[in-house]
Motif scaffolding. Structure first.
Motif, PDB file in Angstrom:
ATOM      1  N   TRP A   1      -4.914  10.142  -8.570  1.00  0.00           N
ATOM      2  CA  TRP A   1      -5.404   8.882  -8.596  1.00  0.00           C
ATOM      3  C   TRP A   1      -6.146   8.652  -9.996  1.00  0.00           C
ATOM      4  O   TRP A   1      -7.242   9.103 -10.463  1.00  0.00           O
ATOM      5  CB  TRP A   1      -6.349   8.088  -7.556  1.00  0.00           C
ATOM      6  CG  TRP A   1      -5.904   8.364  -6.242  1.00  0.00           C
ATOM      7  CD1 TRP A   1      -6.134   9.149  -5.313  1.00  0.00           C
ATOM      8  CD2 TRP A   1      -4.843   7.362  -5.615  1.00  0.00           C
ATOM      9  NE1 TRP A   1      -5.419   8.762  -4.161  1.00  0.00           N
ATOM     10  CE2 TRP A   1      -4.735   7.839  -4.547  1.00  0.00           C
ATOM     11  CE3 TRP A   1      -4.117   6.244  -6.051  1.00  0.00           C
ATOM     12  CZ2 TRP A   1      -3.803   7.068  -3.677  1.00  0.00           C
ATOM     13  CZ3 TRP A   1      -3.425   5.588  -5.456  1.00  0.00           C
ATOM     14  CH2 TRP A   1      -3.325   5.972  -3.933  1.00  0.00           C
TER      15      TRP A   1
ATOM     16  N   SER B 183      -2.753  -1.993 -12.680  1.00  0.00           N
ATOM     17  CA  SER B 183      -2.724  -3.597 -12.260  1.00  0.00           C
ATOM     18  C   SER B 183      -3.843  -3.738 -11.249  1.00  0.00           C
ATOM     19  O   SER B 183      -4.074  -4.925 -10.568  1.00  0.00           O
ATOM     20  CB  SER B 183      -1.498  -3.433 -11.340  1.00  0.00           C
ATOM     21  OG  SER B 183      -1.425  -2.442 -10.366  1.00  0.00           O
TER      22      SER B 183
ATOM     23  N   GLY C  56      -8.837   6.892   0.926  1.00  0.00           N
ATOM     24  CA  GLY C  56      -7.621   7.690   0.336  1.00  0.00           C
ATOM     25  C   GLY C  56      -6.802   6.982  -0.399  1.00  0.00           C
ATOM     26  O   GLY C  56      -5.762   7.485  -0.883  1.00  0.00           O
ATOM     27  N   ASP C  57      -6.874   5.459  -0.213  1.00  0.00           N
ATOM     28  CA  ASP C  57      -5.897   4.896  -0.752  1.00  0.00           C
ATOM     29  C   ASP C  57      -6.406   3.858  -1.857  1.00  0.00           C
ATOM     30  O   ASP C  57      -7.443   3.287  -1.614  1.00  0.00           O
ATOM     31  CB  ASP C  57      -5.286   3.759   0.040  1.00  0.00           C
ATOM     32  CG  ASP C  57      -3.849   3.317  -0.246  1.00  0.00           C
ATOM     33  OD1 ASP C  57      -2.910   3.579   0.669  1.00  0.00           O
ATOM     34  OD2 ASP C  57      -3.540   2.808  -1.434  1.00  0.00           O
ATOM     35  N   HIS C  58      -6.028   4.051  -3.070  1.00  0.00           N
ATOM     36  CA  HIS C  58      -6.547   3.380  -4.162  1.00  0.00           C
ATOM     37  C   HIS C  58      -5.888   2.137  -4.898  1.00  0.00           C
ATOM     38  O   HIS C  58      -6.178   1.484  -5.612  1.00  0.00           O
ATOM     39  CB  HIS C  58      -6.570   4.401  -5.558  1.00  0.00           C
ATOM     40  CG  HIS C  58      -7.871   5.539  -5.221  1.00  0.00           C
ATOM     41  ND1 HIS C  58      -8.845   5.512  -5.827  1.00  0.00           N
ATOM     42  CD2 HIS C  58      -7.647   6.702  -4.440  1.00  0.00           C
ATOM     43  CE1 HIS C  58      -9.738   6.313  -5.336  1.00  0.00           C
ATOM     44  NE2 HIS C  58      -9.034   7.232  -4.566  1.00  0.00           N
ATOM     45  N   HIS C  59      -4.833   1.870  -4.031  1.00  0.00           N
ATOM     46  CA  HIS C  59      -3.885   0.670  -4.381  1.00  0.00           C
ATOM     47  C   HIS C  59      -4.735  -0.527  -4.238  1.00  0.00           C
ATOM     48  O   HIS C  59      -5.441  -0.794  -3.060  1.00  0.00           O
ATOM     49  CB  HIS C  59      -2.600   0.771  -3.742  1.00  0.00           C
ATOM     50  CG  HIS C  59      -1.711   1.660  -3.879  1.00  0.00           C
ATOM     51  ND1 HIS C  59      -1.889   2.821  -3.187  1.00  0.00           N
ATOM     52  CD2 HIS C  59      -0.882   1.872  -5.099  1.00  0.00           C
ATOM     53  CE1 HIS C  59      -0.695   3.582  -3.925  1.00  0.00           C
ATOM     54  NE2 HIS C  59       0.020   3.229  -4.897  1.00  0.00           N
ATOM     55  N   ASP C  60      -4.680  -1.602  -5.201  1.00  0.00           N
ATOM     56  CA  ASP C  60      -5.637  -2.516  -5.540  1.00  0.00           C
ATOM     57  C   ASP C  60      -4.842  -3.834  -5.300  1.00  0.00           C
ATOM     58  O   ASP C  60      -5.215  -4.840  -5.039  1.00  0.00           O
ATOM     59  CB  ASP C  60      -6.575  -2.322  -6.415  1.00  0.00           C
ATOM     60  CG  ASP C  60      -7.203  -3.709  -6.897  1.00  0.00           C
ATOM     61  OD1 ASP C  60      -6.577  -4.314  -7.965  1.00  0.00           O
ATOM     62  OD2 ASP C  60      -8.187  -3.809  -6.688  1.00  0.00           O
ATOM     63  N   ILE C  61      -3.599  -3.911  -5.768  1.00  0.00           N
ATOM     64  CA  ILE C  61      -3.126  -5.169  -6.376  1.00  0.00           C
ATOM     65  C   ILE C  61      -2.776  -6.040  -5.201  1.00  0.00           C
ATOM     66  O   ILE C  61      -3.165  -7.297  -5.275  1.00  0.00           O
ATOM     67  CB  ILE C  61      -1.783  -4.948  -7.042  1.00  0.00           C
ATOM     68  CG1 ILE C  61      -1.054  -6.177  -7.887  1.00  0.00           C
ATOM     69  CG2 ILE C  61      -0.741  -4.317  -6.304  1.00  0.00           C
ATOM     70  CD1 ILE C  61      -2.000  -6.487  -9.148  1.00  0.00           C
TER      71      ILE C  61
ATOM     72  N   HIS D 126      -5.721  -7.688  -3.792  1.00  0.00           N
ATOM     73  CA  HIS D 126      -6.434  -8.591  -4.834  1.00  0.00           C
ATOM     74  C   HIS D 126      -5.756 -10.042  -4.650  1.00  0.00           C
ATOM     75  O   HIS D 126      -6.558 -10.969  -4.830  1.00  0.00           O
ATOM     76  CB  HIS D 126      -6.285  -8.110  -6.377  1.00  0.00           C
ATOM     77  CG  HIS D 126      -6.934  -8.739  -7.594  1.00  0.00           C
ATOM     78  ND1 HIS D 126      -8.079  -8.859  -7.514  1.00  0.00           N
ATOM     79  CD2 HIS D 126      -6.279  -9.749  -8.320  1.00  0.00           C
ATOM     80  CE1 HIS D 126      -8.611  -9.752  -8.682  1.00  0.00           C
ATOM     81  NE2 HIS D 126      -7.162 -10.148  -9.349  1.00  0.00           N
TER      82      HIS D 126
ATOM     83  N   ASP E 288     -10.170   2.819  -1.704  1.00  0.00           N
ATOM     84  CA  ASP E 288     -10.686   4.232  -0.994  1.00  0.00           C
ATOM     85  C   ASP E 288     -11.932   4.147  -0.296  1.00  0.00           C
ATOM     86  O   ASP E 288     -13.043   4.892  -0.393  1.00  0.00           O
ATOM     87  CB  ASP E 288     -11.109   5.070  -2.303  1.00  0.00           C
ATOM     88  CG  ASP E 288     -11.256   6.537  -1.828  1.00  0.00           C
ATOM     89  OD1 ASP E 288     -11.081   6.927  -0.605  1.00  0.00           O
ATOM     90  OD2 ASP E 288     -11.802   7.324  -2.939  1.00  0.00           O
TER      91      ASP E 288
ATOM     92  N   LEU F 290       0.274   3.853   1.207  1.00  0.00           N
ATOM     93  CA  LEU F 290       0.856   5.065   1.418  1.00  0.00           C
ATOM     94  C   LEU F 290       0.848   5.603   3.003  1.00  0.00           C
ATOM     95  O   LEU F 290       0.016   5.068   3.842  1.00  0.00           O
ATOM     96  CB  LEU F 290      -0.154   6.131   0.899  1.00  0.00           C
ATOM     97  CG  LEU F 290      -0.253   6.246  -0.862  1.00  0.00           C
ATOM     98  CD1 LEU F 290      -1.213   7.184  -1.114  1.00  0.00           C
ATOM     99  CD2 LEU F 290       1.170   6.378  -1.383  1.00  0.00           C
TER     100      LEU F 290
ATOM    101  N   THR G  37      -2.136   7.434   4.329  1.00  0.00           N
ATOM    102  CA  THR G  37      -3.400   7.030   4.314  1.00  0.00           C
ATOM    103  C   THR G  37      -3.438   5.787   5.539  1.00  0.00           C
ATOM    104  O   THR G  37      -4.270   5.555   5.981  1.00  0.00           O
ATOM    105  CB  THR G  37      -3.720   5.966   3.242  1.00  0.00           C
ATOM    106  OG1 THR G  37      -2.757   4.869   2.654  1.00  0.00           O
ATOM    107  CG2 THR G  37      -4.087   7.085   2.056  1.00  0.00           C
TER     108      THR G  37
END
Lengths: 376, 218
Positions: A110, A173, B101-106, B109, B128, B152, B155
């Motif tokens: 990451w 993003s 474990g998950d860093h996705h943010d969009i 947001h 995370d 994911l 996660t």
């Protein structure tokens, strides 16, 4: 009987294919009895490898790992005569110990912080781009081709295309940063984009002369993030430029588009891309495969099997894949990828193989009924 | 300039995604003595509402939605110091987190931008986020809703862990749990005991509004 390599190439060349090609990507594949059994039953294996090496002139790179900052945290620092930039990444256990940069759980590192954090960083990154040289390096492709033989296909991999590099790698993003930069600092964003466009041209030429049959942009296109306006302005011209290089040398061009594509489907149809890779049908994507096939009449689809179906177990895989086969009769221009995202359990891999190994082309309702009965 | 014109300008600055004008108009609103809460609710929030509608209809894309949120934030920075002592009325309170474990943010947001525009107070725990942190935040902030995000398949099981931890802590019935993220299906949401799976940001926010409306009508 066609080998896997013959099948996938025949499909790409519009020739007769005996059965629906299906394969696993090396980077997501387990090695073991289930994988061996699936491969013995027709599953191919594909490998994605770069056709070039990269040299950075006047740029020093340093990697710092300080365990006191936290487990798995690494800082990459790039120093140039006009300043430095850095990015932090978090690596799960296993990175570098098996499939390239992926962890034991098959998760890429990451990026915790991005190379471009503020407007001042654009000039430094532009300097790096302007001082990057690509040289042909075909050994990795030649090696994998020799290893795989007729069992699979080796694809020459290109990095994210220029604007995607900015959007999902360098600016990111998170909190919408890329869009905000694109709105506020348009000149800086486009200046860096233009530098990348110029720098990448040599890479396309190198890829076009590589021993691989297919060259792929690993673009991770998602229509929600890359809206039609952005796609038209910053992506389509790049794909055309690259396709020109590749087609002139008899290569085929693939682009990894694993997100929601419905909003982009008509624009994608206008491109010279030969293979749309990693198309995810619902429930993960928003474009059904039969709809994609009818919209992209001149393209081959490599479909990424949706991981969300795998989470529901082999029975769900069976139902979903039988329904999928029915929806794409007669099954032209379609190839199934066991996963383009993560690992697949032995049970799910075996179930999907049990269905696809009997998917002779052209597909018919009767044949699919027989597959179902055989598995009952 | 009359109050209505300034409020209208604030609204338009958001819709037109104008970083420069929003600051000028927000200052003008404060200089004109307009109630700061009114400048927000009858000016900028109306603009965000319009942006949300344009997003829903397909006229605006995610990029415009996000930039509108950033423009509003600039305006808020001018107005916030004038809000001292004002007590804002929120439609409800939502704790948001991308699971451990998950860093996705969009996706998270976007949901946050829309929730704020609809009048929710949002507590963002980030990405995370360990289950324990989420549970502690729920105990501390007593939100009406928890929004959990995962992009994911590896996660996703953390969502189940959070819901089980809520039950163990005896607070599961005190809060609605909404889950979202590309791989998260309605079947999965049902299986793990979530109250709802957001098909997308707009739909998820609608569900939160619906819950709060039902609550206030009870």
């Amino acid at each position: 009987m066609q080998t896997f390599r013959e099948k996938i190439l025949a499909m790409l060349n519009g020739e007769i294919v005996e059965s629906l090609p299906f394969f696993h990507w090396w980077r997501h594949s387990q090695i073991g009895w289930a994988e061996r059994e699936c491969r013995n039953r027709g599953m191919g294996i594909c490998w994605s490898r770069p056709p070039h090496s990269t040299i950075l002139h006047n740029v020093k790179q340093k990697v710092i790992h300080d365990p006191s900052k936290g487990p798995g945290l690494y800082r990459m620092i790039y120093s140039t005569p006009i300043g430095f930039v850095y990015q932090d990444e978090k690596r799960e256990p296993g990175v570098g110990q098996w499939h390239g940069p992926r962890s034991w759980r098959d998760v890429s590192p990451w990026q915790i912080t991005r190379l471009i954090k503020s407007v001042e960083d654009y000039d430094v990154v532009k300097y790096i781009v302007d001082h990057t040289e690509y040289q042909p390096y075909y050994f990795p492709i030649e090696q994998a081709k020799e290893w795989l033989g007729e069992d699979g296909l080796v694809i020459a991999s290109l990095p994210h295309s220029p604007m995607q590099m900015l959007m999902i790698d360098w600016v990111g993003s998170e909190e919408g940063r890329f869009y905000i930069h694109h709105a506020r600092y348009r000149e800086k964003v486009e200046d860096l984009y233009e530098s990348l466009v110029k720098s990448y041209s040599s890479m396309y030429e190198i890829a076009a002369h590589s021993p691989a049959d297919v060259v792929m942009f690993g673009d991770n296109i998602d229509g929600v993030l890359v809206n039609p306006r952005l796609f038209k302005q910053y992506f389509m011209p790049i794909y055309e430029e690259c396709a020109d290089f590749l087609h002139e040398q008899g290569k085929l061009m693939a682009v990894h588009m694993d997100g929601r594509l419905n909003v982009l489907k008509d624009l994608i149809a206008q491109t010279s891309i030969d293979i749309i890779d990693a198309v995810h049908p619902p429930p993960m994507g928003d474009l059904a495969i039969n709809n994609a096939l009818s919209t992209w009449k001149k393209k081959v689809i490599w479909m990424g099997y949706p991981g969300s179906v795998y989470t529901l177990g082999p029975q769900a895989v069976k139902e979903h894949s039988l329904q999928l086969l029915r929806s794409v009769i007669p099954g032209n221009r379609l190839c199934i990828e066991m996963s383009t995202e993560n690992l697949v359990s032995n049970e799910n891999l075996l179930m999907l193989t049990a269905i696809l190994e009997n998917a002779k082309l052209p597909l018919t309702q009767r044949q699919i009924n027989q597959i179902k009965q055989r598995l009952a | 300039m009359p109050t209505t014109e300034i409020l209208d300008a604030l609204k338009n600055d958001i819709v037109n995604l104008d970083f420069d004008l929003i600051v000028k108009d927000a200052k003008r609103a404060m200089d004109a003595g307009i109630n700061p809460l009114r400048a927000i609710t009858e000016g900028m929030a109306v603009g965000m509402q319009i942006v949300g509608e344009k997003f829903e209809s397909g006229e605006y894309f995610l990029s415009e939605l996000i930039v509108a949120g950033a423009v509003m934030k600039e305006g808020m920075e001018v107005i916030n110091p004038h809000l001292a002592g004002e007590r804002s009325q929120h439609l409800g309170k939502v704790v948001m987190a991308a699971v451990e474990g998950d860093h996705h943010d969009i996706g998270k947001h976007i949901v946050m931008i829309l929730l704020i525009a609809r009048g929710f107070e949002v507590i963002d725990l980030g990405t995370d986020v360990p289950t324990e942190t989420i549970i502690n935040a729920v105990i501390k902030n007593t939100p009406n809703v928890i929004g959990l995000s995962a992009l994911l398949t590896v996660t996703m099981p953390k969502m189940r862990e959070v819901i089980e931890a809520l039950t163990k802590a005896g607070i599961r019935d005190k809060v609605k749990v909404i889950v979202g993220g590309t791989p998260v299906t309605s079947e999965y949401a049902k299986d793990i005991g979530a109250d709802h799976r957001a098909a997308n940001a707009v739909e998820g926010v609608k569900k939160c509004v619906e819950w709060m409306t039902q609550k206030s009508g009870e």
